[in-house]
Design an enzyme around this catalytic site. Structure first.
Site: not given
Length: 470
Positions: A371, A393
């Site tokens: 993130t 992913h």
């Protein structure tokens, strides 16, 4: 509701009437996967015609139709293709570029680079701003040529093609774009989008395998440009239009599905083949989009640092796509329609699919972003077909977008990340809250499962310096 069998600490199975659902998780992640409809969606996939294998990766969570972080394989002759199994953002993918400059120079100029990229990279959910505008003829050309179109028009070098999945171009036999997709695609080539799409510069935090990292162009003191985007409005419109056409066709044939989001057609059907072609055209558009964005971002950075910099395209990888592949299942080599939705391919050294890649001898880089406030990873696959050459992913959501906004509404993410040494800019507070680190699983834990399940090994860990979001 689900009888989950533990095989190892990092691998579980659910037996069904057709195939086992195979889950890569630990106890904590498995509990999180069970908190939404991920398992129910996976169970529904096992009821579709021609199903041969269903996998949930360690980042799996509920999506439209198929879970995000899933892989589903169908028999080529008897199986189906499903737009819900690919997703709306066809060939959403990640590109990593290593910059041959000391990371301290980037950190020293981080704020100027942040604002320079933010001002000059087109962003946003719906955009009439592009780096490269197209008429209809050129738009169709892009969807046939992929990244090569961008390179021919001055965005990068031909050598780049050896470091892009499928060499940046999927062979197209028929033009199957819808008219609305064409119109949307004209004004969005070279744009980032919004949501979980991003452009960031990372520093190499740790190298786990110096030999492979060097072969990838990754070094301790070199920064890495990481970008994540896909086929933009063109791919989204193809999904919308073909889902409608599939539903009309299925109604005429009186086909039934476990739920309406799993609307699909036999791959032998002409409309199914048309969708496959159109989806591959969107994939080529996405390859060109990332080629243009990556090159434009480099130019902006060079201008700010006031010097040209050598760079290496590490890789460009896909995670929303359907492909025809050969795999061994239960001791039998089979031709399959592989749906990877929020899952990335993972081909190991000397795999035939890498024969035109610069990475044939070592396996291609696997790019797994975290993130905007956490680590990202670069891996390489182990020699195994246990996951149909597939891998997670990203981190995978634990909070839906609305839930994230409600839970985190009082947080100032820009200030929080600045305290961690990460500069962040986005178009809206709402958009940033949707993508907050707390809305996602722990990327380190997701990667740990992947490694301990013997799918891949770590090459490098990255940490963001600056991030822009649409």
């Amino acid at each position: 509701m689900f009888n989950i069998e533990k095989v190892t600490d990092y691998f579980y199975k659910i037996k069904t009437n057709t195939v086992d659902i195979e889950i890569y998780a630990n106890k904590t992640i498995l509990k999180k996967i069970g908190e939404d409809d991920t398992l129910k969606q996976a169970l529904d996939i096992t009821k579709l015609p021609g199903i041969k294998k269903v996998l949930l990766m360690s980042d799996a969570h509920q999506g439209y139709g198929f879970p995000i972080g899933s892989v589903a394989a169908f028999d080529y002759e008897e199986g189906i293709i499903s737009p819900g199994g690919v997703g709306y953002d066809i060939n959403c993918g990640v590109r990593a570029i290593s910059l041959n400059v000391d990371v301290e120079e980037v950190q020293k100029n981080a704020e100027r680079i942040l604002y320079g990229l933010y001002a000059q990279i087109p962003k946003g959910a719906v955009s009439d701003k592009a780096i490269y505008y197209l008429n209809e003829k050129k738009l169709r050309q892009v969807t046939f040529e992929g990244a090569e179109f961008a390179i021919k028009n001055g965005f990068g070098e031909k050598l780049d093609l050896q470091a892009i999945e499928d060499n940046g171009r999927i062979e197209i036999n028929n033009d199957c774009l819808t008219n609305d997709a064409v119109e949307r695609g004209k004004t969005e080539l070279g744009s980032l989008g919004s949501g979980n799409h991003f452009l960031e510069i990372d520093k190499v935090e740790e190298i786990f395998d110096k030999k492979i990292a060097s072969a990838f162009g990754i070094y301790q003191n070199y920064p890495i440009l990481l970008l994540h985007t896909g086929s933009r409005g063109l791919g989204h419109q193809i999904a919308i239009d073909y889902l409608r056409l599939f539903k009309e066709n299925a109604n005429q044939k009186k086909l039934s599905f476990p739920n309406k989001e799993l609307t699909s057609l036999p791959f032998s059907d002409k409309l199914a083949k048309d969708y496959f072609e159109a989806a591959n055209q969107a994939a080529n558009y996405a390859f060109a989009n990332r080629q243009i964005l990556g090159f434009k971002a480099l130019q902006i950075i060079f201008e700010i640092l006031k010097k040209p910099i050598n760079y290496t395209l590490i890789y460009d990888i896909v995670h929303n796509i359907a492909k025809i592949e050969q795999h061994n299942i239960n001791g039998k080599n089979q031709k399959l329609i592989i749906h990877r939705k929020g899952a990335t391919r993972a081909f190991y050294a000397k795999h035939s699919a890498l024969k035109n890649s610069r990475y044939f001898e070592i396996g291609h880089p696997i790019l797994i972003p975290g993130t905007m406030g956490s680590n990202s990873y670069i891996l390489v696959a182990n020699e195994s077909d246990q996951t149909l050459n597939s891998i997670c992913h990203g981190a995978g959501r634990v909070l839906g977008r609305r839930q994230a906004i409600k839970t985190l509404k009082n947080q100032d993410l820009i200030a929080q990340l600045k305290q961690k040494g990460i500069l962040l800019l986005g178009d809206s507070k709402k958009g940033l809250l949707e993508e907050a680190p707390l809305a996602y699983k722990d990327i380190d834990e997701v990667i740990d499962i992947t490694i301990k399940a013997n799918i891949a090994k770590k090459v490098a860990k990255l940490k963001p310096i600056l991030v822009i979001k649409g």
